[in-house]
Design an enzyme around this catalytic site. Sequence first.
Site, PDB file in Angstrom:
ATOM      1  N   LYS A   1       0.854  -1.196   0.000  1.00  0.00           N
ATOM      2  CA  LYS A   1       0.000   0.000   0.000  1.00  0.00           C
ATOM      3  C   LYS A   1       0.881   1.234   0.000  1.00  0.00           C
ATOM      4  O   LYS A   1       2.014   1.179   0.480  1.00  0.00           O
ATOM      5  CB  LYS A   1      -0.892   0.027   1.253  1.00  0.00           C
TER       6      LYS A   1
HETATM    7  N1  GLU Z   1      -7.273   0.034  -3.335  1.00  0.00           N
HETATM    8  C1  GLU Z   1      -8.040  -1.147  -3.623  1.00  0.00           C
HETATM    9  C2  GLU Z   1      -8.097  -2.040  -2.410  1.00  0.00           C
HETATM   10  O1  GLU Z   1      -7.937  -1.605  -1.306  1.00  0.00           O
HETATM   11  C3  GLU Z   1      -7.555  -1.858  -4.875  1.00  0.00           C
HETATM   12  C4  GLU Z   1      -6.139  -2.335  -4.852  1.00  0.00           C
HETATM   13  C5  GLU Z   1      -5.647  -2.849  -6.195  1.00  0.00           C
HETATM   14  O2  GLU Z   1      -6.422  -2.956  -7.121  1.00  0.00           O
HETATM   15  O3  GLU Z   1      -4.446  -3.137  -6.251  1.00  0.00           O
HETATM   16  O4  GLU Z   1      -8.409  -3.195  -2.519  1.00  0.00           O
END
Ligand code: GLU
Length: 422
Positions: free
Chosen positions: A107
């Site tokens: 993240k």
């Molecule tokens: N931000 C989204 C999540 O928390 C998508 C993450 C992604 O597609 O890599 O799942």
Amino acid sequence: MSEKKYNPYENMLAVLKQSAEALGLAYEDYVTLCYPERELKVSIPIKMDDGSIQVFEGYRVQHSSARGPCKGGIRYHQNANMDEVKALAAWMSFKCAVVNIPYGGAKGGIKVDPSKLSRDELIRLTRRYTTRILPIIGPDKDIPAPDVNTNGEVMAWIMDTYSMFQGHCVPGVVTGKPVEIGGSVGRVEATGRGVTIITYECLKTYGMDKSTAAIAIQGMGNVGGTAAEIFYENGQKVVAVSDYTGGLYSKDGLNIPAIRKFIAAGNTLDQYTEDGVKHITNDELITCKCDVLIPAALENQITEDNADRIQAKLIIEAANGPTTVGADEILNKKNIILCPDILSNAGGVVVSYFEWVQNIQNLTWDLDEVNKMLNKIMLKAYKEVLDLSKEKQVTLRMAAYMVAIRRITTAGKLRGGPISMG
Ligand code: GLU
């Protein structure tokens, strides 16, 4: 408010520990999951439109690469911090494992309120952030995607900056891109669509009638807004929605397309008026009279302070980490069924995976194919989690973590374990 300050990473660790123990794992078996593999904190100096220089703080955390390249979004939020990003990275590892796509978890974030920046400032911020994290991202290392307050446009700037440094176009470095530059059809709606797939399954499992179920959704961003729209189109009754300014309630159901149009025009829900529609606070939304509650905003929303007053019978976590450990215990005692974030909101990363697969192979899938595969993966994961929860007599959250932790620790073991190269 609770006495103790909420720490999302401690929240994550508590659930990890509990589910690893329920799997019969010793601490050594899962200790690697208690620490991110890599934490990067960066400073991002940018020139503001008025000529001044401002320095922002950014993060990228890679929690686990045991099952594949790291994967996860980037958020722009004034409250972003390292502990939050660390927890979100771990949740991505568990999310990818529970739906069994070949990724680890990561993240990123920047501590910034993007509504206070001009578009040009945002472009400069995104490009400079990308250069700062550039050594650790890449299509087979770590693949960012949108999250809170970021979108396809921001992904396009990241892709462009990364590609400039490589000297050629690298679409697979990010997912959630605009379709015109290698994004996948169905990606924007995927998280919200996945939430509705899981909601319908839960309603069936727990014998609730979807035609009469009253649904309340906290958050009208991409995830909450898309889910609300799909429910509305399918004839379900969405009785409450909210944004950061507050919420709306109508026991007969809200006009979701009108509300979404109002928001898309740059308005906030505190300004919305319609006969029979009542204004409520976000706390009132969480505790309003409804059958299904869908928190689709930020973490730490269902807490020990409001869990006791929740009237919903079913909670579908569309946000990441909306429920604290203490609140979970209260909900359990009240026999409220909760489907956890790492399963309920996995639709986004599932279609991100499809996008990446298409990029690597230079293929394009059509919407039918994307949605069919999304449906298949979500239903399979749901069944695995539900079956394990019945078998072990544990909550859906525990069962989802158990499925995920089993997959990640097995991968780690097969690769020789954390100290094999020591
Ligand atoms: N931000 C989204 C999540 O928390 C998508 C993450 C992604 O597609 O890599 O799942």
